[in-house]
Design a protein around this motif. Sequence first.
Motif, PDB file in Angstrom:
ATOM      1  N   GLU A   1      17.775 -24.217  -3.863  1.00 36.04           N
ATOM      2  CA  GLU A   1      18.228 -23.265  -4.879  1.00 36.04           C
ATOM      3  C   GLU A   1      17.414 -23.437  -6.155  1.00 36.04           C
ATOM      4  OE1 GLU A   1      22.870 -22.607  -3.640  1.00 36.04           O
ATOM      5  OE2 GLU A   1      22.412 -24.291  -4.985  1.00 36.04           O
ATOM      6  N   ALA A   2      17.427 -22.407  -6.978  1.00 38.30           N
ATOM      7  CA  ALA A   2      16.629 -22.402  -8.207  1.00 38.30           C
ATOM      8  C   ALA A   2      17.395 -21.665  -9.295  1.00 38.30           C
ATOM      9  CB  ALA A   2      15.278 -21.728  -7.957  1.00 38.30           C
ATOM     10  N   ILE A   3      16.955 -21.857 -10.550  1.00 38.84           N
ATOM     11  CA  ILE A   3      17.521 -21.156 -11.702  1.00 38.84           C
ATOM     12  C   ILE A   3      16.389 -20.477 -12.462  1.00 38.84           C
ATOM     13  CG2 ILE A   3      18.799 -21.353 -13.873  1.00 38.84           C
ATOM     14  CD1 ILE A   3      20.025 -23.915 -12.848  1.00 38.84           C
ATOM     15  N   HIS A   4      16.590 -19.224 -12.809  1.00 43.64           N
ATOM     16  CA  HIS A   4      15.717 -18.573 -13.784  1.00 43.64           C
ATOM     17  C   HIS A   4      16.298 -18.848 -15.168  1.00 43.64           C
ATOM     18  CE1 HIS A   4      15.004 -14.965 -16.449  1.00 43.64           C
ATOM     19  NE2 HIS A   4      13.807 -15.490 -16.325  1.00 43.64           N
ATOM     20  N   VAL A   5      15.454 -19.403 -16.056  1.00 45.91           N
ATOM     21  CA  VAL A   5      15.856 -19.715 -17.431  1.00 45.91           C
ATOM     22  C   VAL A   5      15.082 -18.797 -18.372  1.00 45.91           C
ATOM     23  CG1 VAL A   5      16.160 -21.531 -19.145  1.00 45.91           C
ATOM     24  CG2 VAL A   5      16.116 -22.117 -16.711  1.00 45.91           C
ATOM     25  N   PRO A   6      15.754 -17.909 -19.089  1.00 44.08           N
ATOM     26  CA  PRO A   6      15.037 -17.011 -19.999  1.00 44.08           C
ATOM     27  C   PRO A   6      14.358 -17.762 -21.141  1.00 44.08           C
ATOM     28  CG  PRO A   6      17.242 -16.177 -19.516  1.00 44.08           C
ATOM     29  CD  PRO A   6      17.185 -17.573 -18.994  1.00 44.08           C
ATOM     30  N   VAL A   7      13.369 -17.125 -21.728  1.00 43.65           N
ATOM     31  CA  VAL A   7      12.636 -17.701 -22.850  1.00 43.65           C
ATOM     32  C   VAL A   7      13.600 -18.140 -23.952  1.00 43.65           C
ATOM     33  CG1 VAL A   7      11.031 -17.165 -24.729  1.00 43.65           C
ATOM     34  CG2 VAL A   7      10.544 -16.386 -22.406  1.00 43.65           C
ATOM     35  N   LYS A   8      13.480 -19.412 -24.346  1.00 42.18           N
ATOM     36  CA  LYS A   8      14.216 -19.991 -25.473  1.00 42.18           C
ATOM     37  C   LYS A   8      15.731 -19.921 -25.318  1.00 42.18           C
ATOM     38  CE  LYS A   8      12.546 -19.268 -29.581  1.00 42.18           C
ATOM     39  NZ  LYS A   8      12.004 -18.443 -30.688  1.00 42.18           N
ATOM     40  N   ALA A   9      16.217 -19.785 -24.106  1.00 41.13           N
ATOM     41  CA  ALA A   9      17.662 -19.908 -23.890  1.00 41.13           C
ATOM     42  C   ALA A   9      18.031 -21.387 -23.989  1.00 41.13           C
ATOM     43  CB  ALA A   9      18.042 -19.357 -22.523  1.00 41.13           C
ATOM     44  N   PRO A  10      18.851 -21.785 -24.950  1.00 43.07           N
ATOM     45  CA  PRO A  10      19.216 -23.204 -25.057  1.00 43.07           C
ATOM     46  C   PRO A  10      19.936 -23.668 -23.785  1.00 43.07           C
ATOM     47  CG  PRO A  10      19.859 -22.000 -27.037  1.00 43.07           C
ATOM     48  CD  PRO A  10      19.475 -20.977 -26.014  1.00 43.07           C
ATOM     49  N   HIS A  11      19.717 -24.915 -23.415  1.00 43.07           N
ATOM     50  CA  HIS A  11      20.373 -25.440 -22.218  1.00 43.07           C
ATOM     51  C   HIS A  11      20.370 -26.963 -22.253  1.00 43.07           C
ATOM     52  CE1 HIS A  11      16.055 -24.943 -21.257  1.00 43.07           C
ATOM     53  NE2 HIS A  11      16.182 -25.997 -20.463  1.00 43.07           N
ATOM     54  N   TRP A  12      21.301 -27.534 -21.481  1.00 46.56           N
ATOM     55  CA  TRP A  12      21.274 -28.960 -21.218  1.00 46.56           C
ATOM     56  C   TRP A  12      21.574 -29.163 -19.741  1.00 46.56           C
ATOM     57  CZ3 TRP A  12      25.557 -32.015 -19.732  1.00 46.56           C
ATOM     58  CH2 TRP A  12      26.806 -31.387 -19.820  1.00 46.56           C
ATOM     59  N   VAL A  13      21.186 -30.328 -19.229  1.00 45.97           N
ATOM     60  CA  VAL A  13      21.204 -30.542 -17.783  1.00 45.97           C
ATOM     61  C   VAL A  13      21.826 -31.893 -17.468  1.00 45.97           C
ATOM     62  CG1 VAL A  13      19.806 -30.626 -15.678  1.00 45.97           C
ATOM     63  CG2 VAL A  13      19.057 -29.204 -17.606  1.00 45.97           C
ATOM     64  N   GLN A  14      22.667 -31.925 -16.422  1.00 44.42           N
ATOM     65  CA  GLN A  14      23.165 -33.202 -15.915  1.00 44.42           C
ATOM     66  C   GLN A  14      22.958 -33.261 -14.413  1.00 44.42           C
ATOM     67  OE1 GLN A  14      27.192 -34.474 -16.894  1.00 44.42           O
ATOM     68  NE2 GLN A  14      26.515 -36.584 -16.571  1.00 44.42           N
ATOM     69  N   ASN A  15      22.355 -34.374 -13.950  1.00 47.55           N
ATOM     70  CA  ASN A  15      22.148 -34.562 -12.519  1.00 47.55           C
ATOM     71  C   ASN A  15      23.451 -34.876 -11.817  1.00 47.55           C
ATOM     72  OD1 ASN A  15      19.465 -34.162 -12.860  1.00 47.55           O
ATOM     73  ND2 ASN A  15      18.841 -36.221 -12.253  1.00 47.55           N
ATOM     74  N   GLY A  16      23.454 -34.594 -10.518  1.00 48.00           N
ATOM     75  CA  GLY A  16      24.570 -34.982  -9.672  1.00 48.00           C
ATOM     76  C   GLY A  16      24.530 -36.470  -9.363  1.00 48.00           C
ATOM     77  N   ASP A  17      25.185 -36.862  -8.259  1.00 48.93           N
ATOM     78  CA  ASP A  17      25.351 -38.292  -7.978  1.00 48.93           C
ATOM     79  C   ASP A  17      24.255 -38.867  -7.100  1.00 48.93           C
ATOM     80  OD1 ASP A  17      26.003 -37.053  -5.618  1.00 48.93           O
ATOM     81  OD2 ASP A  17      28.071 -37.801  -5.545  1.00 48.93           O
ATOM     82  N   GLY A  18      23.135 -38.169  -6.961  1.00 51.96           N
ATOM     83  CA  GLY A  18      21.996 -38.688  -6.214  1.00 51.96           C
ATOM     84  C   GLY A  18      20.717 -38.515  -7.006  1.00 51.96           C
ATOM     85  N   VAL A  19      19.634 -39.107  -6.499  1.00 48.69           N
ATOM     86  CA  VAL A  19      18.320 -38.921  -7.101  1.00 48.69           C
ATOM     87  C   VAL A  19      17.946 -37.439  -7.024  1.00 48.69           C
ATOM     88  CG1 VAL A  19      15.853 -39.422  -6.813  1.00 48.69           C
ATOM     89  CG2 VAL A  19      17.543 -41.262  -6.615  1.00 48.69           C
ATOM     90  N   SER A  20      17.363 -36.928  -8.090  1.00 48.99           N
ATOM     91  CA  SER A  20      17.034 -35.509  -8.173  1.00 48.99           C
ATOM     92  C   SER A  20      15.529 -35.316  -8.350  1.00 48.99           C
ATOM     93  CB  SER A  20      17.773 -34.871  -9.355  1.00 48.99           C
ATOM     94  OG  SER A  20      17.292 -33.565  -9.596  1.00 48.99           O
ATOM     95  N   VAL A  21      14.992 -34.323  -7.636  1.00 51.83           N
ATOM     96  CA  VAL A  21      13.608 -33.870  -7.839  1.00 51.83           C
ATOM     97  C   VAL A  21      13.646 -32.362  -8.021  1.00 51.83           C
ATOM     98  CG1 VAL A  21      11.304 -33.625  -6.837  1.00 51.83           C
ATOM     99  CG2 VAL A  21      12.613 -35.743  -6.471  1.00 51.83           C
ATOM    100  N   SER A  22      13.075 -31.889  -9.123  1.00 49.74           N
ATOM    101  CA  SER A  22      13.024 -30.454  -9.416  1.00 49.74           C
ATOM    102  C   SER A  22      11.607 -30.091  -9.842  1.00 49.74           C
ATOM    103  CB  SER A  22      13.978 -30.075 -10.555  1.00 49.74           C
ATOM    104  OG  SER A  22      15.274 -30.566 -10.329  1.00 49.74           O
TER     105      SER A  22
END
Length: 282
Positions: free
Chosen positions: A206-227
């Motif tokens: 799965e993927a996310i489109h993030v618009p230009v300069k849309a503020p955001h913060w991110v938290q990983n789940g309970d495993g190692v993450s690669v994006s």
Amino acid sequence: MGDPRFFTPEALTTFAGGYPVQPMKLTHGLLAHPLLGLPALQQLARELPADSIEYNPGNLPVGIAPEDVPTPERALEQALEGLESAGVWVVLKRIEQVAAYRDLMESILGDLAHVVQPRTGAMLRQEGFIFISSPGAVTPFHFDPEHNILLQVRGSKTMTVFPGDDEAIFAPHVHEAFHLGQHHRNLPWQEDFAGKGVAITIHPGEAIHVPVKAPHWVQNGDGVSVSLSVTWRSEWSFAEADARAFNHVLRGVGLNPRSPAPYPASNRVKALANRALRRLRG
């Protein structure tokens, strides 16, 4: 449009329905790609120049000033070999500096060009970033100047995305300072912002489109993450940035200029004025 390599027709239809202004979830076909496994990424980290690697502790608050981010306790190579317990997040920046990753990034973006170009113009300054993160790691509240697709390859993460044109979240002078190189991407956080965000969780494929300069913060789940993040600028995004910079000039002579209008407005007049002023200044 040629045959898409990494996105299904359904994903491209979803993307076309919201680009460039809406955050949205997409699906992709990159899960088994050999360049995105941890051994390949450890090798990529060795090949990239040192200034193309950002390395942070993962146990961070949502809002933190850049000067307050502590130094990770482990060396980078040790952290990449023990991500489950290292408590870090790493960004490999501008991966297009390595030919195989440049080819991958260009192929992914090529799938999107038939939607992007008629709306915001050519896909300029194409860059790729890979995020490698320990379980639970937090990327603090911030914004970016690029159009962005974040593709999840391993693990899961939740991105909470906020409206890019809400001046209660960050005021016009913050936009202006950012485009003049005077403000870090991190933004101050207030708890009353929380209700304005949309939380989007993505899993592998799965993927996310993030618009230009849309503020955001991110938290990983309970495993190692690669994006993998594939980004581009557009004439529209450059015009918005130039209009912000010109507003800074107007503010400096005592005026209170109107903020650039959101897409599909072009902001062309102020952008051209700023570019002319920049040429005059050399």
